[in-house]
Write a protein that holds these residues in place. Sequence first.
Motif, PDB file in Angstrom:
ATOM      1  N   LEU A 195      -8.092 -11.561   5.975  1.00 16.37           N
ATOM      2  CA  LEU A 195      -7.079 -10.510   5.980  1.00 16.37           C
ATOM      3  C   LEU A 195      -6.363 -10.425   4.639  1.00 16.37           C
ATOM      4  CD1 LEU A 195      -6.128  -8.585   8.192  1.00 16.37           C
ATOM      5  CD2 LEU A 195      -4.273 -10.162   8.681  1.00 16.37           C
ATOM      6  N   GLU A 196      -6.083 -11.577   4.058  1.00 17.51           N
ATOM      7  CA  GLU A 196      -5.341 -11.580   2.801  1.00 17.51           C
ATOM      8  C   GLU A 196      -6.153 -10.948   1.673  1.00 17.51           C
ATOM      9  OE1 GLU A 196      -3.626 -15.408   1.922  1.00 17.51           O
ATOM     10  OE2 GLU A 196      -2.639 -15.450   3.874  1.00 17.51           O
ATOM     11  N   TRP A 197      -7.495 -11.150   1.715  1.00 20.05           N
ATOM     12  CA  TRP A 197      -8.286 -10.483   0.687  1.00 20.05           C
ATOM     13  C   TRP A 197      -8.184  -8.972   0.839  1.00 20.05           C
ATOM     14  CZ3 TRP A 197     -12.723  -7.270   0.907  1.00 20.05           C
ATOM     15  CH2 TRP A 197     -13.137  -6.834  -0.363  1.00 20.05           C
ATOM     16  N   TYR A 198      -8.286  -8.487   2.068  1.00 16.67           N
ATOM     17  CA  TYR A 198      -8.210  -7.046   2.271  1.00 16.67           C
ATOM     18  C   TYR A 198      -6.867  -6.497   1.824  1.00 16.67           C
ATOM     19  CZ  TYR A 198     -12.539  -7.227   4.952  1.00 16.67           C
ATOM     20  OH  TYR A 198     -13.838  -7.389   5.328  1.00 16.67           O
ATOM     21  N   SER A 199      -5.808  -7.324   1.919  1.00 14.90           N
ATOM     22  CA  SER A 199      -4.467  -6.842   1.589  1.00 14.90           C
ATOM     23  C   SER A 199      -4.234  -6.770   0.095  1.00 14.90           C
ATOM     24  CB  SER A 199      -3.412  -7.773   2.189  1.00 14.90           C
ATOM     25  OG  SER A 199      -3.590  -7.904   3.571  1.00 14.90           O
ATOM     26  N   ARG A 200      -4.922  -7.634  -0.658  1.00 17.44           N
ATOM     27  CA  ARG A 200      -4.639  -7.706  -2.094  1.00 17.44           C
ATOM     28  C   ARG A 200      -5.228  -6.518  -2.840  1.00 17.44           C
ATOM     29  NH1 ARG A 200      -5.661 -13.199  -1.620  1.00 17.44           N
ATOM     30  NH2 ARG A 200      -7.844 -12.964  -2.145  1.00 17.44           N
ATOM     31  N   PRO A 201      -4.502  -6.005  -3.848  1.00 17.96           N
ATOM     32  CA  PRO A 201      -5.116  -4.972  -4.691  1.00 17.96           C
ATOM     33  C   PRO A 201      -6.337  -5.548  -5.404  1.00 17.96           C
ATOM     34  CG  PRO A 201      -2.753  -5.142  -5.120  1.00 17.96           C
ATOM     35  CD  PRO A 201      -3.130  -6.298  -4.249  1.00 17.96           C
ATOM     36  N   ALA A 202      -7.249  -4.655  -5.785  1.00 13.99           N
ATOM     37  CA  ALA A 202      -8.461  -5.114  -6.474  1.00 13.99           C
ATOM     38  C   ALA A 202      -8.073  -5.817  -7.772  1.00 13.99           C
ATOM     39  CB  ALA A 202      -9.348  -3.913  -6.765  1.00 13.99           C
ATOM     40  N   PHE A 217     -11.750  -3.835  11.804  1.00 11.87           N
ATOM     41  CA  PHE A 217     -11.278  -2.448  11.803  1.00 11.87           C
ATOM     42  C   PHE A 217     -11.313  -1.870  10.397  1.00 11.87           C
ATOM     43  CE2 PHE A 217      -8.480  -3.663  15.601  1.00 11.87           C
ATOM     44  CZ  PHE A 217      -9.471  -3.295  16.485  1.00 11.87           C
ATOM     45  N   MET A 218     -10.914  -2.707   9.430  1.00 10.72           N
ATOM     46  CA  MET A 218     -10.875  -2.204   8.068  1.00 10.72           C
ATOM     47  C   MET A 218     -12.272  -1.896   7.552  1.00 10.72           C
ATOM     48  SD  MET A 218      -7.853  -4.198   6.180  1.00 10.72           S
ATOM     49  CE  MET A 218      -7.096  -5.391   7.207  1.00 10.72           C
ATOM     50  N   PRO A 275      -9.745   2.562   2.314  1.00 14.46           N
ATOM     51  CA  PRO A 275      -9.681   4.006   2.518  1.00 14.46           C
ATOM     52  C   PRO A 275      -8.293   4.343   3.076  1.00 14.46           C
ATOM     53  CG  PRO A 275     -10.838   2.983   4.354  1.00 14.46           C
ATOM     54  CD  PRO A 275     -10.481   1.881   3.395  1.00 14.46           C
ATOM     55  N   TRP A 324     -16.592  -4.892  -0.769  1.00 14.82           N
ATOM     56  CA  TRP A 324     -17.160  -4.282   0.431  1.00 14.82           C
ATOM     57  C   TRP A 324     -18.668  -4.202   0.220  1.00 14.82           C
ATOM     58  CZ3 TRP A 324     -13.419  -3.302   3.954  1.00 14.82           C
ATOM     59  CH2 TRP A 324     -12.155  -2.936   3.530  1.00 14.82           C
ATOM     60  N   LEU A 327     -13.507   1.705   6.400  1.00  8.15           N
ATOM     61  CA  LEU A 327     -14.091   2.021   5.091  1.00  8.15           C
ATOM     62  C   LEU A 327     -15.437   2.714   5.251  1.00  8.15           C
ATOM     63  CD1 LEU A 327     -13.715   1.480   1.863  1.00  8.15           C
ATOM     64  CD2 LEU A 327     -15.846   0.276   2.301  1.00  8.15           C
ATOM     65  N   TYR A 362      -8.401  -7.289  12.832  1.00  8.40           N
ATOM     66  CA  TYR A 362      -8.046  -6.303  11.809  1.00  8.40           C
ATOM     67  C   TYR A 362      -9.106  -6.184  10.712  1.00  8.40           C
ATOM     68  CZ  TYR A 362      -3.307  -5.359  13.505  1.00  8.40           C
ATOM     69  OH  TYR A 362      -2.233  -4.955  14.234  1.00  8.40           O
ATOM     70  N   TRP A 388       0.895  -1.162   0.000  1.00  6.69           N
ATOM     71  CA  TRP A 388       0.000   0.000   0.000  1.00  6.69           C
ATOM     72  C   TRP A 388       0.928   1.205   0.000  1.00  6.69           C
ATOM     73  CZ3 TRP A 388      -3.799  -1.674   4.502  1.00  6.69           C
ATOM     74  CH2 TRP A 388      -4.465  -2.860   4.095  1.00  6.69           C
ATOM     75  N   GLN A 434      -6.859 -15.288   8.601  1.00  4.78           N
ATOM     76  CA  GLN A 434      -5.795 -15.040   7.633  1.00  4.78           C
ATOM     77  C   GLN A 434      -6.375 -14.893   6.221  1.00  4.78           C
ATOM     78  OE1 GLN A 434      -2.595 -14.519   8.419  1.00  4.78           O
ATOM     79  NE2 GLN A 434      -1.888 -14.290   6.316  1.00  4.78           N
TER      80      GLN A 434
END
Lengths: 470, 272
Positions: free
Chosen positions: B162-169, B237-238, A104, B194, B242, B234, A72, B159
Amino acid sequence: MKNYLKRILLLTSVLLFIFDAGVLAEQRLQVPLAYAPDAGKTLTRSPGKVRVDLETKEVTGRLADGVEYNFWTFGGTVPGPIIRIVEGDEVEFHLNNHPSSKMPHNIDLHAVTGPGGGAAASLTAPGHTSTFSFKALSAGLYVYHCATAPVGMHIANGMYGLILVEPEGGLPPVDREFYVVQSDFYTKGKYGQEGLQPFSMEKAIDEHADYVVFNGSVGAMVGDNAVRAKVGETVRLFIGNGGPNLVSSFHVIGEIFDTVYTEGGILPNQKNVQSTLIPAGGSAIVEFKVEVPGTLILVDHSIFRAFNKGAIAMIKVEGEDNSTVYSGKQADTIYLPEGGAIQEVLVASEESLTPMSHQERLSRGQRLYEQNCAACHQMEGQGIVGVFPPLASSDYLMEDLERAIGIVINGLEGEIIVNGERYNNIMPSQRLTDSDIANVIGYISNAWGNEGRLYSAPEVATIRASLKSH
Amino acid sequence: MKLIWGKLFALIGVLIALVMNPQSVSGRELIKIPPGSYQSAYRNEGDPVQVQVDGFLMDALPVTNDQFFNFVKDDQRWRRSARNDLLADSHYLSHWKGDLDPAGPNHYLDSPVTNVSWFAAVEYCRSRGKRLPTINEWEYAASAGLTTLEGSGELGFNQYVLEWYSRPAPPVLPAVGNSARNFFGIGDMHGLIWEWVLDFNSILVSGESRGDGGLERELFCGAGAIRSANVNDYPAFMRFGLRSSLQARYTVNNLGFRCAADLLGSGINEND
């Protein structure tokens, strides 16, 4: 009469329009951004109204050879660009979150006085822009970073950079300026494990970093990517530490900092410093005149981070030798606080289950070399004269490759002569599998002008067994 | 002989699937979520750790481009050409080729619809006799694992999320329904997009996420850990981060929605 009124109205609205357009067209100076290791240009202008546009973007990129990571970023790079403004500037800051972003993001600039350093005003959904303004009240070198929940993860994934608020008139002139940011990464796989490595929350919370790097990846500023200077020039480094966790013991091997602006303040408050502490979320400015040619090596002197986790960068200095300052030929005795015994480096490695092609073996060997050997023998196998023997066109290496395999297995201590040069150092034994040893020796003996044959894993096993029986 | 056994097993399998989930054939079914509780990442002082949630109905899958197309076909107020800037920003349905052409290079017709505002999502659900799920309903439904009520107790669940949230679209948004359904029989709660919720802005994380413990809203986020039920959640939180960055007129590339309904008197229109 009606006409008269109309005219007045028209005139007024025209005037209003011009005035309005004038306000809209108010010239704000766009602040140029510079990407590491480029530090941008010294500012000589006086303070005024300026505008900064910074984009947040999520990208997949290289963390080390064969290792990818979902970064990021600010500006598409780790670290984000260095932003240079002048003390007293009134800054209109635009944070643009790229539409492809999943998260975000916001920005906390340590140069900003006010809630969250801007973070409270800049939470930005993907595909949107936030704008806020601040006045740069205090000169100094400041970190900026993302502060969106979970903060640690946004920083751990690469969201940091430096903003330099220069005193009016600028810092004293130097010949070269470079921009370097140290940071730590936490991956599911251990150091060097290939493939796309996800963020490891557990390791980040435990503060067990797999990677400690300068400028966002292992080897971002070494070899061909090293920065350059000439003998006699004065170099200034803007060093930041993005963290998220580790404090840096920043050191340049082969230099003494003539001047340090401790913790990135604006006072050149210390002279003749060897290593300077850089807190996570902090910075330092160091200056030194380079006296002799050679390669200066930037490290975190918490030294296992340098040799085992990637915290190495280089400045190549070109110019005339100065044998009074540095002879380069004298033998040094080595101080070994941990005793003279040969130590083992634990580098386990997964065995490949499928047979590898000739080319796969060489490229695997190259990765192993860069992870385990290049820190001393250097990326091009050139070594460091008098300290680490060369492997490129090395008579000692090529006259007996089985001996070389034995050295990788057991390490080596004592004096040897390589290409007519005397070396008296210790190489630790490398705990590598037989096939990895075969591959790394295969790479070394076929790189940089060397020509040798490829040993097989069973051959290495035989050599290992014969060493044990002696 | 073997063949017969194989067929018998297959038949039993189908029967069990039908009994468990009678509407699964359409793939667009409403799932009945039993009452229960989940552990909220955020809570106000005095709130219990476990948030109680009443039973409700929820779409098994997010609303697709195709489904949303049927909606704008019938209701021209929600076509792109009729966009009202107060109700949807300029990205609204921008991934569609045309006003009534939901195709596009970066999605399939049965990919979840994105680039829709909260107002549009609310209106879509209302037109189907449904509503958006609340934060508590959504989070409760999303907290289930694949085989148990609490995903956080399943190996690799956190995990994965979390890994999905970390990956770029991804360049092309996949279709709905390709991942395993969770314990409730709901799919794509994680790993695709989301999702809007009815009360998305009722729990606000301030932009300055580390200071939220001291706000008058008495909410926590990030490093403060004062009122967090679980500082390691986490993914939650994300999601809260958002939601806090949104306004109801915003549209986002990877933000879609699904509908929910009350158990009684919902008067559901099952045609969509």
